[in-house]
Design a protein around this motif. Structure first.
Motif, PDB file in Angstrom:
ATOM      1  N   ILE A   1       3.425  -2.098 -14.052  1.00 38.67           N
ATOM      2  CA  ILE A   1       3.135  -3.096 -12.993  1.00 38.67           C
ATOM      3  C   ILE A   1       4.311  -4.187 -12.663  1.00 38.67           C
ATOM      4  O   ILE A   1       4.585  -4.821 -13.582  1.00 38.67           O
ATOM      5  CB  ILE A   1       1.795  -3.781 -13.869  1.00 38.67           C
ATOM      6  CG1 ILE A   1       0.797  -3.248 -14.118  1.00 38.67           C
ATOM      7  CG2 ILE A   1       1.236  -4.999 -13.046  1.00 38.67           C
ATOM      8  CD1 ILE A   1      -0.211  -3.495 -15.066  1.00 38.67           C
TER       9      ILE A   1
ATOM     10  N   HIS B   1      -0.745  -5.666  -5.453  1.00 34.84           N
ATOM     11  CA  HIS B   1      -1.904  -4.901  -5.804  1.00 34.84           C
ATOM     12  C   HIS B   1      -1.662  -3.295  -5.828  1.00 34.84           C
ATOM     13  O   HIS B   1      -1.122  -2.753  -4.703  1.00 34.84           O
ATOM     14  CB  HIS B   1      -3.152  -5.353  -4.724  1.00 34.84           C
ATOM     15  CG  HIS B   1      -4.520  -4.765  -5.077  1.00 34.84           C
ATOM     16  ND1 HIS B   1      -5.004  -3.669  -4.744  1.00 34.84           N
ATOM     17  CD2 HIS B   1      -5.271  -5.636  -5.992  1.00 34.84           C
ATOM     18  CE1 HIS B   1      -5.864  -3.534  -5.294  1.00 34.84           C
ATOM     19  NE2 HIS B   1      -6.398  -4.631  -5.871  1.00 34.84           N
ATOM     20  N   PRO B   2      -2.339  -2.641  -6.642  1.00 37.11           N
ATOM     21  CA  PRO B   2      -2.286  -1.259  -6.640  1.00 37.11           C
ATOM     22  C   PRO B   2      -2.558  -0.652  -5.409  1.00 37.11           C
ATOM     23  O   PRO B   2      -3.457  -1.072  -4.357  1.00 37.11           O
ATOM     24  CB  PRO B   2      -3.152  -0.945  -7.714  1.00 37.11           C
ATOM     25  CG  PRO B   2      -3.244  -1.945  -8.555  1.00 37.11           C
ATOM     26  CD  PRO B   2      -3.156  -3.013  -7.900  1.00 37.11           C
ATOM     27  N   SER B   3      -1.976   0.583  -4.987  1.00 40.29           N
ATOM     28  CA  SER B   3      -2.284   1.070  -3.874  1.00 40.29           C
ATOM     29  C   SER B   3      -3.618   1.968  -4.043  1.00 40.29           C
ATOM     30  O   SER B   3      -3.946   2.099  -5.243  1.00 40.29           O
ATOM     31  CB  SER B   3      -0.965   2.154  -3.499  1.00 40.29           C
ATOM     32  OG  SER B   3      -0.712   3.159  -4.327  1.00 40.29           O
TER      33      SER B   3
ATOM     34  N   ASN C   1       5.086  -1.679  -4.955  1.00 36.33           N
ATOM     35  CA  ASN C   1       4.830  -0.397  -5.569  1.00 36.33           C
ATOM     36  C   ASN C   1       5.648   0.508  -5.111  1.00 36.33           C
ATOM     37  O   ASN C   1       6.470   0.563  -4.021  1.00 36.33           O
ATOM     38  CB  ASN C   1       3.508   0.049  -5.073  1.00 36.33           C
ATOM     39  CG  ASN C   1       2.159  -1.017  -5.828  1.00 36.33           C
ATOM     40  OD1 ASN C   1       2.417  -1.204  -6.852  1.00 36.33           O
ATOM     41  ND2 ASN C   1       1.319  -1.307  -4.898  1.00 36.33           N
TER      42      ASN C   1
ATOM     43  N   MET D   1       2.742   5.325 -10.958  1.00 37.94           N
ATOM     44  CA  MET D   1       3.296   4.278 -11.425  1.00 37.94           C
ATOM     45  C   MET D   1       3.416   4.363 -12.900  1.00 37.94           C
ATOM     46  O   MET D   1       3.177   3.545 -13.782  1.00 37.94           O
ATOM     47  CB  MET D   1       2.869   3.026 -10.953  1.00 37.94           C
ATOM     48  CG  MET D   1       2.685   2.646  -9.534  1.00 37.94           C
ATOM     49  SD  MET D   1       4.363   2.385  -8.853  1.00 37.94           S
ATOM     50  CE  MET D   1       4.737   0.594  -9.677  1.00 37.94           C
TER      51      MET D   1
ATOM     52  N   GLN E   1      -3.297   3.587 -12.752  1.00 41.63           N
ATOM     53  CA  GLN E   1      -2.417   2.365 -12.664  1.00 41.63           C
ATOM     54  C   GLN E   1      -3.500   1.376 -12.121  1.00 41.63           C
ATOM     55  O   GLN E   1      -3.162   0.159 -12.560  1.00 41.63           O
ATOM     56  CB  GLN E   1      -1.309   2.609 -11.948  1.00 41.63           C
ATOM     57  CG  GLN E   1      -0.288   1.358 -11.988  1.00 41.63           C
ATOM     58  CD  GLN E   1      -0.111   0.526 -10.735  1.00 41.63           C
ATOM     59  OE1 GLN E   1      -0.668   0.966  -9.874  1.00 41.63           O
ATOM     60  NE2 GLN E   1       1.015  -0.530 -10.902  1.00 41.63           N
ATOM     61  N   TYR E   2      -4.265   1.808 -11.211  1.00 43.32           N
ATOM     62  CA  TYR E   2      -5.338   0.714 -10.622  1.00 43.32           C
ATOM     63  C   TYR E   2      -5.895   0.112 -11.560  1.00 43.32           C
ATOM     64  O   TYR E   2      -6.359  -0.963 -11.833  1.00 43.32           O
ATOM     65  CB  TYR E   2      -6.051   1.576  -9.683  1.00 43.32           C
ATOM     66  CG  TYR E   2      -6.747   0.740  -8.598  1.00 43.32           C
ATOM     67  CD1 TYR E   2      -6.284   0.920  -7.148  1.00 43.32           C
ATOM     68  CD2 TYR E   2      -7.660  -0.273  -8.869  1.00 43.32           C
ATOM     69  CE1 TYR E   2      -6.803   0.310  -6.242  1.00 43.32           C
ATOM     70  CE2 TYR E   2      -8.246  -0.930  -7.733  1.00 43.32           C
ATOM     71  CZ  TYR E   2      -7.940  -0.757  -6.608  1.00 43.32           C
ATOM     72  OH  TYR E   2      -8.621  -1.502  -5.542  1.00 43.32           O
TER      73      TYR E   2
ATOM     74  N   GLU F   1       0.762  -1.182  -0.020  1.00 38.30           N
ATOM     75  CA  GLU F   1      -0.120  -0.005  -0.032  1.00 38.30           C
ATOM     76  C   GLU F   1       0.795   1.188   0.027  1.00 38.30           C
ATOM     77  O   GLU F   1       0.334   2.219  -0.599  1.00 38.30           O
ATOM     78  CB  GLU F   1      -0.997  -0.004   1.346  1.00 38.30           C
ATOM     79  CG  GLU F   1      -1.741   1.109   1.503  1.00 38.30           C
ATOM     80  CD  GLU F   1      -2.651   1.534   0.388  1.00 38.30           C
ATOM     81  OE1 GLU F   1      -2.950   2.736   0.033  1.00 38.30           O
ATOM     82  OE2 GLU F   1      -3.184   0.742  -0.708  1.00 38.30           O
TER      83      GLU F   1
ATOM     84  N   PHE G   1      -4.109  -2.045 -13.942  1.00 36.86           N
ATOM     85  CA  PHE G   1      -3.844  -3.471 -13.516  1.00 36.86           C
ATOM     86  C   PHE G   1      -4.908  -4.427 -13.731  1.00 36.86           C
ATOM     87  O   PHE G   1      -4.608  -5.559 -14.216  1.00 36.86           O
ATOM     88  CB  PHE G   1      -3.671  -3.213 -11.987  1.00 36.86           C
ATOM     89  CG  PHE G   1      -3.460  -4.577 -11.132  1.00 36.86           C
ATOM     90  CD1 PHE G   1      -2.472  -5.388 -11.158  1.00 36.86           C
ATOM     91  CD2 PHE G   1      -4.498  -5.030 -10.611  1.00 36.86           C
ATOM     92  CE1 PHE G   1      -2.204  -6.762 -10.167  1.00 36.86           C
ATOM     93  CE2 PHE G   1      -4.598  -6.368  -9.673  1.00 36.86           C
ATOM     94  CZ  PHE G   1      -3.536  -6.968  -9.795  1.00 36.86           C
TER      95      PHE G   1
END
Length: 537
Positions: free
Chosen positions: A492, A505-507, A426, A479, A528-529, A370, A532
């Motif tokens: 990623i 996992h994306p923050s 991340n 990212m 970026q979330y 995170e 992903f």
């Protein structure tokens, strides 16, 4: 399909013309959500008796709270659950003045009629159709209200049967249904089979539009639907197997639990079947537009049922229908077309995946990362989970089951921990040089901006607008870097073991954007979330 025309408002205020008609009160949790059949049945007998329908609070019927049930000539009470306890005193008071018949709720309240002396009553109720409900009222009139009409015996329907809207009747056996399907549906032997388990009452009530939509969508996508109705939840999944061999590739379960009476039995039956059990729900309180405009697909009232579903191993909860109340007060379950399509598309993908050899399957294992740095990698510190050791054991298990985990030895937990921190975490916006180092090392997947835009632009405009209002236009700042050609890329991080990718996992982005940290509303995903999840697809 024909639609039942109701006159519920008239029934609740039927005038006494010339002489007093016998009065029946029906108090039911079940009918409060679906009063269609009983209201239509009451309309059929309105020249002989007055029937008032009540719920226990909520739904489409007025609550029985404050109603003098003792003033009725007969009261029928149906309900399962603690809600009925709130009416225990009122029912007890009425019991000394009138006849009380309790169906299904004997654990919660007591009547003064022994159902063993009237076995047709629970049969009428359990096999509810307009005809059976009408005959139930005739039976009550004959045996308790001194009316003369003789009731017909209840028509009973099988507890488990295979259904198709194009068939003239249900099929008692899977082999019978498959033989019929082979004559009606092309290439049945080649089609992935999707089990569809739902409650029998929907078909008997002429309210199976959502089920029919799922069936037709499965067929249109090249699958073979295997629709199974059930009266009770116990033992239903076993009907989808033949001597222990699963006859379907995936199951869409239109219920919150596999076995409501015995949780462990439900879990055991799913394990024995050995195919994915996928969630499927209808919103019984909102219309399709109301559901579409709500912030949460299930929240807040449906989140409790999701917890129970997860305990059963039911995955991918999906709302596929909602309720429309027509001008006559009928509650019609209506499919939400794009949700039906999504549910079926996912089920077909699971079915295809089941038929694929393990060595060809690709898996993403996402873990916690995170803060945009090397700390807190693997799991949330508050969860006290040893994610790294668990992942090592998972890789070993996958290897024994024939998955491609690469040719290199599986690392121990300490080695994997270092790699996850150094290569698989991340990175915050404050360390662009570290991101370029990761790219040079090759332990990343890169998504060029052009590729991202091609996929991103297919998302709903409203969703894109929310993301861009918070995070700016693609690719955003989190990212992101430059590729070898100097063009923007979304990064990623990953650790690859053959066909298995370990990915942070994306923050959420709170710690990298002051506006996000100060926001009070739901936080939309950053680019970026989104990238992903598009990359995984």
């Amino acid at each position: 399909m024909k639609r039942i025309v109701l006159a519920l408002c008239l029934l609740l205020a039927w005038p006494v013309l010339g002489h007093a008609l016998p009065r029946i009160a029906v108090v039911s949790v079940e009918l409060a959500q679906q009063p269609n059949l009983m209201a239509a049945a009451a309309e059929r007998v309105k020249d002989r008796m007055r029937v008032d329908l009540f719920g226990l609070g909520g739904g489409l019927l007025p609550s029985a709270a404050g109603v003098d049930l003792g003033a009725y000539d007969l009261v029928v009470v149906e309900g399962v659950g603690a809600k009925l306890v709130d009416f225990r005193e009122a029912i007890a008071r009425a019991r000394s003045r009138t006849t009380i018949i309790v169906v299904n709720g004997e654990r919660w309240v007591q009547g003064n009629v022994a159902l063993k002396d009237h076995p047709w009553i629970p049969l009428y109720w359990a096999n509810a159709t307009v005809d059976n409900d009408s005959q139930l009222l005739v039976y009550l009139g004959k045996h308790f209200l001194h009316l003369s009409e003789q009731p017909r015996a209840p028509v009973e329907y099988p507890n488990l049967a295979f259904y198709h809207p194009a068939a003239s009747q249900p099929f008692a056996t899977l082999s019978g249904y498959l033989a019929w399907a082979a004559l009606k549906i092309p290439d049945t032997a080649l089609r992935p089979r999707i089990g569809l388990v739902f409650y029998r009452s929907l078909v008997l009530a002429d309210n199976a539009a959502v089920v029919d939509a799922l069936i037709h969508d499965i067929e249109s996508r090249g699958g073979l639907p295997v629709p199974l109705w059930r009266k009770d939840s116990a033992g239903s999944l076993a009907a989808l197997s033949d001597h222990g061999k699963p006859m379907v590739d995936a199951v869409i379960l239109c219920a919150g639990q596999i076995d409501y009476a015995d949780h462990q039995a439900g879990v055991d039956s799913a394990r024995a079947l050995g195919v994915p059990v996928l969630g499927c729900s209808t919103d019984y309180t909102r219309s399709p537009p109301q559901w579409e405009s709500a912030v949460g697909g299930f929240s807040p009232d449906g989140t409790g049922s999701l917890a129970m579903s997860e305990l059963d191993g039911i995955t991918e909860p999906t709302m596929v229908g909602a309720r429309v109340v027509d001008a006559h007060g009928a509650a019609i379950q209506t499919p939400i077309a794009h949700q039906v399509a999504w549910r079926v598309e996912r089920a077909m993908a699971w079915a295809r995946l089941r038929r694929l050899p393990n060595a060809r399957k690709r898996i993403v294992v996402a873990y916690y990362s995170e803060d945009g740095g090397k700390a807190d990698i693997g799991s949330d510190p508050d969860a006290y989970l040893n994610a790294q050791s668990s992942i090592v054991e998972l890789l070993k298990r996958l290897k024994t089951e024939g998955y491609d985990v690469g040719k290199e030895p599986i690392p121990d937990a300490a080695t994997l921990s270092r790699r996850m921190a150094d290569e698989g975490s991340n990175i915050g916006t404050w360390a662009p040089q570290e991101l370029r180092k990761r790219i040079a090392g090759g332990s990343v997947a890169l998504m060029p901006l052009a590729d991202y835009r091609r996929w991103y632009d297919t998302l709903p405009a409203a969703a894109r607008a929310m993301t861009e209002a918070r995070w700016g236009p693609p690719p955003g700042k989190l990212m992101t870097s430059q590729g070898a050609d100097g063009q923007p890329v979304i990064v990623i991080p990953l650790l690859r073991f053959g066909n298995i990718a370990l990915v942070p996992h994306p923050s959420w982005g709170y710690q990298q954007d002051k506006g996000a940290l100060a926001s009070l509303d739901a936080l939309p995903p950053h680019h970026q979330y989104i990238a992903f999840y598009l990359w995984m697809q």
